[in-house]
Each structure stands twice: as structure tokens, then as C-alpha cells.
Design an enzyme around this catalytic site. Sequence first.
Site, PDB file in Angstrom:
ATOM      1  N   LYS A   5      -5.061   3.088  13.038  1.00 17.08           N
ATOM      2  CA  LYS A   5      -4.540   2.386  14.208  1.00 17.08           C
ATOM      3  C   LYS A   5      -3.300   2.737  14.434  1.00 17.08           C
ATOM      4  O   LYS A   5      -2.907   2.988  15.581  1.00 17.08           O
ATOM      5  CB  LYS A   5      -4.893   0.887  13.796  1.00 17.08           C
ATOM      6  CG  LYS A   5      -4.566   0.077  15.047  1.00 17.08           C
ATOM      7  CD  LYS A   5      -4.661  -1.492  14.809  1.00 17.08           C
ATOM      8  CE  LYS A   5      -4.153  -2.397  15.797  1.00 17.08           C
ATOM      9  NZ  LYS A   5      -4.313  -3.740  15.698  1.00 17.08           N
ATOM     10  N   GLU A  61      -0.221   6.370   3.521  1.00 17.26           N
ATOM     11  CA  GLU A  61      -1.556   7.022   2.659  1.00 17.26           C
ATOM     12  C   GLU A  61      -2.376   7.991   3.699  1.00 17.26           C
ATOM     13  O   GLU A  61      -2.596   9.084   3.177  1.00 17.26           O
ATOM     14  CB  GLU A  61      -2.618   6.105   2.166  1.00 17.26           C
ATOM     15  CG  GLU A  61      -1.920   5.064   0.921  1.00 17.26           C
ATOM     16  CD  GLU A  61      -1.268   3.710   1.532  1.00 17.26           C
ATOM     17  OE1 GLU A  61      -0.916   3.790   2.732  1.00 17.26           O
ATOM     18  OE2 GLU A  61      -1.243   2.911   1.222  1.00 17.26           O
ATOM     19  N   GLY A  91      -7.264  -4.219  12.475  1.00  9.75           N
ATOM     20  CA  GLY A  91      -7.585  -2.986  11.718  1.00  9.75           C
ATOM     21  C   GLY A  91      -9.148  -3.689  10.843  1.00  9.75           C
ATOM     22  O   GLY A  91     -10.021  -2.838  10.799  1.00  9.75           O
ATOM     23  N   ARG A  92      -9.140  -4.651  10.492  1.00  8.27           N
ATOM     24  CA  ARG A  92     -10.308  -5.049   9.540  1.00  8.27           C
ATOM     25  C   ARG A  92     -11.386  -5.688  10.514  1.00  8.27           C
ATOM     26  O   ARG A  92     -12.275  -5.999   9.970  1.00  8.27           O
ATOM     27  CB  ARG A  92      -9.764  -6.271   8.771  1.00  8.27           C
ATOM     28  CG  ARG A  92      -9.133  -7.369   9.170  1.00  8.27           C
ATOM     29  CD  ARG A  92      -8.561  -8.557   8.388  1.00  8.27           C
ATOM     30  NE  ARG A  92      -7.805  -9.276   8.900  1.00  8.27           N
ATOM     31  CZ  ARG A  92      -6.272  -9.336   9.072  1.00  8.27           C
ATOM     32  NH1 ARG A  92      -5.922  -7.880   8.729  1.00  8.27           N
ATOM     33  NH2 ARG A  92      -5.656 -10.374   9.685  1.00  8.27           N
ATOM     34  N   GLU A 105      -7.654 -10.615   3.772  1.00 14.66           N
ATOM     35  CA  GLU A 105      -6.519 -10.059   4.640  1.00 14.66           C
ATOM     36  C   GLU A 105      -6.471 -11.296   5.906  1.00 14.66           C
ATOM     37  O   GLU A 105      -5.499 -11.315   6.218  1.00 14.66           O
ATOM     38  CB  GLU A 105      -6.582  -8.830   5.098  1.00 14.66           C
ATOM     39  CG  GLU A 105      -5.330  -8.270   5.569  1.00 14.66           C
ATOM     40  CD  GLU A 105      -5.287  -6.664   5.972  1.00 14.66           C
ATOM     41  OE1 GLU A 105      -4.943  -6.034   4.870  1.00 14.66           O
ATOM     42  OE2 GLU A 105      -5.816  -6.181   7.078  1.00 14.66           O
ATOM     43  N   HIS A 111     -26.453  -8.201 -14.820  1.00 14.31           N
ATOM     44  CA  HIS A 111     -26.241  -8.088 -16.352  1.00 14.31           C
ATOM     45  C   HIS A 111     -24.658  -7.953 -16.856  1.00 14.31           C
ATOM     46  O   HIS A 111     -24.442  -7.162 -17.947  1.00 14.31           O
ATOM     47  CB  HIS A 111     -27.041  -6.705 -16.640  1.00 14.31           C
ATOM     48  CG  HIS A 111     -28.396  -6.942 -16.405  1.00 14.31           C
ATOM     49  ND1 HIS A 111     -29.356  -7.262 -17.417  1.00 14.31           N
ATOM     50  CD2 HIS A 111     -29.219  -6.776 -15.236  1.00 14.31           C
ATOM     51  CE1 HIS A 111     -30.583  -7.383 -16.891  1.00 14.31           C
ATOM     52  NE2 HIS A 111     -30.485  -7.003 -15.664  1.00 14.31           N
ATOM     53  N   LYS A 147       4.764  -2.172   0.693  1.00 18.59           N
ATOM     54  CA  LYS A 147       4.874  -0.974   1.282  1.00 18.59           C
ATOM     55  C   LYS A 147       6.212  -0.370   1.443  1.00 18.59           C
ATOM     56  O   LYS A 147       6.947   0.770   0.898  1.00 18.59           O
ATOM     57  CB  LYS A 147       4.502  -0.942   2.843  1.00 18.59           C
ATOM     58  CG  LYS A 147       2.902  -1.164   3.007  1.00 18.59           C
ATOM     59  CD  LYS A 147       2.639  -0.929   4.506  1.00 18.59           C
ATOM     60  CE  LYS A 147       1.181  -1.654   4.707  1.00 18.59           C
ATOM     61  NZ  LYS A 147       0.847  -1.755   6.357  1.00 18.59           N
TER      62      LYS A 147
HETATM   63  O1  F6P Z   1      -2.121  -2.460   5.108  1.00 18.31           O
HETATM   64  C1  F6P Z   1      -2.741  -3.206   5.856  1.00 18.31           C
HETATM   65  C2  F6P Z   1      -3.187  -2.653   7.000  1.00 18.31           C
HETATM   66  O2  F6P Z   1      -2.153  -2.794   7.974  1.00 18.31           O
HETATM   67  C3  F6P Z   1      -4.813  -2.976   7.479  1.00 18.31           C
HETATM   68  O3  F6P Z   1      -4.590  -4.249   8.069  1.00 18.31           O
HETATM   69  C4  F6P Z   1      -5.245  -1.957   8.030  1.00 18.31           C
HETATM   70  O4  F6P Z   1      -6.710  -1.952   8.248  1.00 18.31           O
HETATM   71  C5  F6P Z   1      -4.787  -0.713   7.317  1.00 18.31           C
HETATM   72  O5  F6P Z   1      -3.656  -1.251   6.651  1.00 18.31           O
HETATM   73  C6  F6P Z   1      -4.874   0.660   7.905  1.00 18.31           C
HETATM   74  O6  F6P Z   1      -3.969   0.606   9.087  1.00 18.31           O
HETATM   75  P1  F6P Z   1      -3.986   1.796  10.076  1.00 18.31           P
HETATM   76  O7  F6P Z   1      -5.321   1.737  10.505  1.00 18.31           O
HETATM   77  O8  F6P Z   1      -3.033   1.733  10.966  1.00 18.31           O
HETATM   78  O9  F6P Z   1      -3.580   3.332   9.272  1.00 18.31           O
END
Ligand code: F6P
Length: 549
Positions: free
Chosen positions: A210, A216, A272-273, A358, A389, A513
Site C-alpha cells: 500500500k 521487508e 491494509g488488512r 491489528e 491431536h 519498525k
Molecule cells: O506493519 C503493519 C502494516 O502497516 C499493515 O497494516 C499492512 O498490512 C502491512 O504493514 C503492509 O503494509 P504495506 O502494504 O504498506 O506494505
Amino acid sequence: MPDPTSPLTRRPQWTALEDHRAKTDGTHLRELFAADPERADRYTLRVGDLHIDYSKHLITDETLTLLRELAAATDVSGQRDAMFRGEKINTTEDRAVLHTALRAPADAVIEVDGENVVPQVHAVLDQMAAFADQVRSGAWTGHTGKRIRNVVNVGIGGSDLGPAMAYEALRPYTDRDLTFRFVSNVDGADLHEAVRDLDPAETLFVIASKTFTTIETITNATSARDWLLKGLGAGQEAVAKHFVALSTNAEKVAEFGIDTANMFEFWDWVGGRYSYDSAIGLSLMIAIGPARFREMLDGFHLVDEHFRTAPPEANAPLILGLLGIWYGNFHGAQSHAVLPYSHYLSKFTAYLQQLDMESNGKSVQRDGEAVDWQTGPVVWGTPGTNGQHAYYQLIHQGTKLIPADLIGFAKPVEELDSGLAAQHDLLMANLFAQGQALAFGKTADEVRAEGVAEEQVAHRTFQGNHPTTTILATELTPSVLGQLIALYEQKVFVQGAVWNIDSFDQWGVELGKVLAKRVEPALTEGAQVPGLDASTQSLVDTYRALRGR
Ligand code: F6P
């Protein structure tokens, strides 16, 4: 007009629930079922294709009435309508919350700042469909002219969990000639394992972010680009045919080197979620095709409409949300298990963890005042029967109250041969048996009647009274998946509305972060990090020593 600002636990509706809880303490589901032969019918809802049985809950009609009164007092329906209208209910980020617009029909009108957003949504869906069709047909070729056979989604959190979960869930609907991989972890092993057996000439990377600033994802995307260019022996010009971006941030996409013609846009009013039915679903759309994707969106929309219009007594997300409040706030439950009896839903609970935790893992109200009530539960679980199990022992005989959702389907997927399809009855027998065992248990007298030695009786007794919701559907289709996800999204909304928290921000992920960025040079270069605590400093030193630095 309900006052949404008065403290929750001092409301008369709250104290009425506390009193009711004290009065009904010790009531067993065995008694509730014995007293009311209609209970299973009365506490079952049908929403679209979902058959939702909530009769195995520690509730009576009075409980439900009191819970609905709490919802009315906290203006859940008014808050819901404000969300659907596009008001900026995410106050800490000053944003509208309009994932519901992502699945609205083309003729709907939903405005943000006076502009109807539905045409933009459908324009992007059309753009995605055209691209997905090109990849699926082989018309989209890579730099060397070979068709694309592998799609690697690179993203994390909401930019990974949704598409990865839905891809697994809908595997029988996917094009089996294409390979899909989902890379999220900054651990290089993730990307390594995802691409090691792929031909770069046939590989498309879908960079999903987003913000397009998530460390990452940008790190993995950069490494993926290096892998591709090295593998092809090509320069930057090869990127255009092998990289597309899903983002709200065109500037950052261009900065990374992806042509914005290959960018699929979404908007800051999509959290995002809550985003996998936006452009973030592109990998999924390539896998299942645009028509199936649309069926999934229609499934979402069906439940949105149910939530928006069904009366409180028959409103599934409202009832499920309130049941969670009943356990979390009045019974002291700390967690909620989601136990799908479907191998295809192997990532479903992990997806819900982000959606729920979240959203509702908050400890201040919208105005910044601390809450003095419990908020979101720990959500956990894995598919049945495997969990039976492993950890079901604790649910059955441990000391904790763990409300659970059991999810299953009447039909196995068509692809299975007759032998494997026959296993489905055994799978579902286990689902039904667990709901029964959890609710009704096995009394000491029943154990004794089996001739069990007295010293063993306590060990073999099941107290029961463990609440479950059972959700059944005929089969796990794209539409049913959409219905299920929207059900949980709106349930989470209801709970956040009652708790008076902002369910749509996520400030709690920020500190880690920032600190990671600060600590990294200490690991790589041995840089001194000012103010590092003694424990972390010692761990950093040990790490460096172990790495031979
Ligand atoms: O670290 C949390 C977050 O902001 C989430 O809410 C989001 O889904 C994820 O990181 C990834 O964010 P982006 O889509 O901006 O890379």
C-alpha cells in the site's frame, strides 16, 4: 440519541450484563438445551450461503436482549452507517474506511470528499481483469518472449495474508498450469525458497505494498529484481515485463523502477488488512480468473448488505460480535479459536489474526483516554482435525474459557477421486463431534456408568459448557469465501464500535519498525546505538560474536 462518549463500563446496559452474568453463572448448556427443544432452530441464522448455528453459546434470550441493548447504547448501527457513507471514522489517520466500496456494484454511489469512488474501483478491476487475462492466456510475455508461468507475490501483512490465504482457499479454482508463490518475510530464505526452482524468463513479480515503503517488501523486491536481471543477463529494461506494482503510492513505485503503467492503484480509504479485494488481490485474480474474483466480491457484498440492513435480532456480524464481547468482557475469556475443518482454509486463521488483532488490539479510546475494559481477543487456531491431536486437550479440560468457531462444508471439492471424497464424512463427523463434546461434555456419572475405576473418573470427565459457533456452507466457492471474510470483517467492526476504539489504525506496529532500523547498524557495523538497554546491547554483542564479527 445514544451518547457514544460516556464510559462503557458505567453504562446501565453494561452493569445489567454484569448482573445477568452473575445470575446465570453455572448454567450449563445441557440445561439450556433440555429446557428448549427449539433452541437450535431459534439460534441459527441463514446469511447467503452460510448456515450459522450459535445455539451452543452460554446465552439465553435475555442475554441476547441485553447485548443488543449495549449495541444500541453504543450506537453500533449509527457507526456502521457512518462507515458505509464514507465518513472519516478512522479518526487518528483522518481517513474514510471503505473496503465495502471495493465490492459494491458498478451503479452504486459512495462518496469520499464529495467524489463517487465506485467508478475508480471498477476501472481498476477492469484494468486488473485485462492484465489477468493476458497472463492467463499467455499473451503477456516476459523479456525473452516466453510466456509467464510463475507469479510471485511480494508483500507483507495485508499485502500478503489475504491473497495468500485466498489462493490456498480457492486452489481448486486456480489455473493449475501456473505456479504461485507468496514471499513476505525479510528472512532471505523466504525469497530463496520461492524462486530457486523458477525460470526468471517465465516469472512475474507482483510487488504488493500500500505504502511502497515497507522495508521487508522493498528489500525483497530489490533482491527479486537482482535475481531476475542476473538470471536473464539483462539490464533494467527487462523489469517492465516482469514487475508490476499494487500500491497507493505512484511516486515510490516509479522511484523503484516500475513503470506506473504497470501499477494497479488503490486508495488510502482501504486499510491494509481490508485490502485483498482491492488491487492487492491481483495475484489471486490471475490464479482464479476475473469472473471468479467477481463472484468472490459479490459474496463480500452480500454480507455487507446483510450487515447494513438486517434487523439486530437476525444480524449475523452483530450477533457474533456481541457474543465475543459477552465472553471477553463478562466471562474473562482472553482468546478466540477459529477452527476450520477444511485443508484449503489452512491460512484462514492466520489471516484473521491480522484482521482482528491489528484492528482491535487497542488500549485507548478514540479520544485517547485509556480503556478500562478488555478489547480484542488473541485469535488463534489451525484446521481440524490436526488441532484435535495437539491443543484441543486444553480446550476440553484446561482451565481457560476458549470460545471457538467451527467452520465446515457439506461437499468435498470436485477434483477429489471417490476414495478421497469419501473421507469428507469422517472430517465433518469430527467437526460435529467436537462441537457436541465441547458443549455437553461427559459427566462423572456417565464415566462411572462405563465402569471406569473411581480414581480415574475425574480425569475422564469432560465439564463441557465450552461455547462454539458452527458455520456450514455447501462448498468453499469464491462467493462463500467472500461471505466468510466479510462476516468476520463486520464482526470485528461491531466489537470496535462497542469498545469505542479506532479499529482502523495500527500505531502499535510502528515502534518495532523504528527500533529495528536503529539496531541494524549495530549488527552490521558494530555501531553504538545511543540509549540501548543492557539486555539488548548484550544480545547484539553476542550475535556479533556468534557471527564472527
Ligand atoms: O506493519 C503493519 C502494516 O502497516 C499493515 O497494516 C499492512 O498490512 C502491512 O504493514 C503492509 O503494509 P504495506 O502494504 O504498506 O506494505
